[in-house]
Design a protein around this motif. Structure first.
Motif, PDB file in Angstrom:
ATOM      1  N   ALA A  32       0.829  -1.209   0.000  1.00 36.89           N
ATOM      2  CA  ALA A  32       0.000   0.000   0.000  1.00 36.89           C
ATOM      3  C   ALA A  32       0.863   1.257   0.000  1.00 36.89           C
ATOM      4  N   ARG A  33       1.955   1.235   0.755  1.00 30.55           N
ATOM      5  CA  ARG A  33       2.923   2.328   0.791  1.00 30.55           C
ATOM      6  C   ARG A  33       4.301   1.728   1.023  1.00 30.55           C
ATOM      7  N   VAL A  59       4.133  -1.072   4.133  1.00 28.70           N
ATOM      8  CA  VAL A  59       2.911  -1.603   4.726  1.00 28.70           C
ATOM      9  C   VAL A  59       2.006  -2.080   3.602  1.00 28.70           C
ATOM     10  N   GLY A  60       1.085  -2.983   3.930  1.00 27.91           N
ATOM     11  CA  GLY A  60       0.169  -3.464   2.902  1.00 27.91           C
ATOM     12  C   GLY A  60      -0.733  -4.552   3.439  1.00 27.91           C
ATOM     13  N   SER A  61      -1.360  -5.290   2.524  1.00 28.82           N
ATOM     14  CA  SER A  61      -2.319  -6.336   2.878  1.00 28.82           C
ATOM     15  C   SER A  61      -1.781  -7.703   2.467  1.00 28.82           C
ATOM     16  N   ARG A  77      -4.264  -6.229   7.227  1.00 32.22           N
ATOM     17  CA  ARG A  77      -3.369  -5.085   7.019  1.00 32.22           C
ATOM     18  C   ARG A  77      -2.210  -5.195   7.999  1.00 32.22           C
ATOM     19  N   TRP A 130      -2.715   4.333   6.116  1.00 29.41           N
ATOM     20  CA  TRP A 130      -1.503   3.740   5.559  1.00 29.41           C
ATOM     21  C   TRP A 130      -0.284   4.642   5.760  1.00 29.41           C
ATOM     22  N   ARG A 328       3.473   5.000  -3.749  1.00 32.63           N
ATOM     23  CA  ARG A 328       2.148   4.380  -3.700  1.00 32.63           C
ATOM     24  C   ARG A 328       1.982   3.450  -4.908  1.00 32.63           C
TER      25      ARG A 328
END
Length: 329
Positions: A32-33, A59-61, A77, A130, A328
């Protein structure tokens, strides 16, 4: 998928690459970032990294689980630690991956997806954006908080932050939040100005009068603590010259040079020196609580770029004209 490749000598490009596959114990994160760290500049300026990059704050899923993984779960997340311990020693049991003798660093996070060991993942609160999460689970605020815990003494009032790259700026923000009198120092005008916006009481451009000015600001005694975030010969010398007798010098900046002399730098003035590298996984909940208590980490972010424009982001960052920069995907 899209992946940033550092091609060396301060150049990079975005390429198409095969998506990563999880090894046993790993997960795949849809990014995500990702955040640019000053420590990446050695690789970026130097030989580069064929087929990848030194990105290590993201960070992300979770989108895929490797063999044996039960947590985190698909769709969760997470923020990640770029330093991963063995998982079996006492240090790892205490969440101190950086002290694990078998610790390894992970990178390649400037990408649409990346692989990381499941034990390096910290679940994020549902209400945490995020942007903030990228700083709170990466170097951006992890190092400043780890540093703050090492100098948690009631009699510390004045702190000089020597070097105002992302880690230095994070230390300014953190120490100002904790109520200390902060003096920021750098050689780049943009960073000197930005440190004031993050809470520095005074921000100075380093020149031949620097030590004299710091002494004037501290009644001729020197600062209680100096945090060296540059790791340069000049910044180390200035750190010891501007700390008071019996004071503390904290090393955040990386350097392999032999820069210190025991009698000159330590013995005669009884200076304490503290090494501080990365952060502990066990400290992540503490950083989340700092955010809930009002630590506005998003103030550090000055620029965001889509991953496709990552080369332009690095070109701007290397000129010292940014705070924290996010990509992003």
């Amino acid at each position: 998928m899209k992946l940033l490749e550092m091609t060396g000598h301060a150049t990079s490009r975005v390429i198409e690459a095969d998506p990563p596959k999880p090894a046993p114990g790993e997960v795949i994160i849809e990014t995500a970032r990702s955040a640019i760290c000053g420590s990446e500049m050695k690789t970026y300026r130097g030989a580069g990294m064929a087929g990848g990059n030194s990105g290590h704050e993201a960070v992300g899923s979770v989108v895929e689980l490797g063999e044996g993984v039960t947590s985190p779960q698909i769709g969760q997340r997470v923020g990640v630690s770029a330093v991963v311990g063995c998982g079996d020693c006492g240090e790892c049991a205490r969440g101190q991956f950086t002290w694990c003798k078998s610790a390894r660093s992970r990178s390649r996070m400037h990408a649409e997806q990346f692989a990381i060991h499941a034990r390096a993942c910290s679940p994020l609160p549902d209400d945490m954006p995020w942007d903030e999460a990228a700083l709170l689970t990466g170097d951006g605020m992890g190092v400043p908080w780890h540093t703050a815990k090492k100098i948690d003494c009631a009699d510390i009032n004045t702190i000089v932050v020597m070097g105002l790259g992302p880690i230095g700026l994070g230390n300014v923000l953190m120490q100002a939040h904790l109520g200390r009198h902060v003096i920021g120092v750098d050689i780049i005008d943009y960073r000197v100005r930005f440190a004031k916006q993050l809470g520095a009481d005074v921000s100075l451009k380093a020149d031949e009068t620097l030590i004299e000015r710091i002494m004037d600001l501290t009644d001729g005694e020197g600062a209680d603590v100096v945090i060296d975030c540059a790791g340069k010969r000049a910044s180390v010398a200035n750190s010891f010259a501007s700390v008071r007798r019996g004071g503390i010098v904290v090393f955040n900046g990386e350097s392999m040079e032999e820069l210190l002399a025991p009698s000159r730098d330590f013995n005669r003035r009884e200076i304490w020196a503290v090494g501080c590298w990365y952060y502990f996984m066990s400290e992540v909940p503490e950083m989340f609580q700092l955010w809930r208590n009002g630590l506005d980490v998003a103030r550090m972010i000055t620029h965001q770029f889509p991953l496709a424009e990552a080369p332009a982001a690095f070109e701007l960052f290397i000129r010292g004209q940014t705070g924290k920069v996010l990509l992003r995907p």
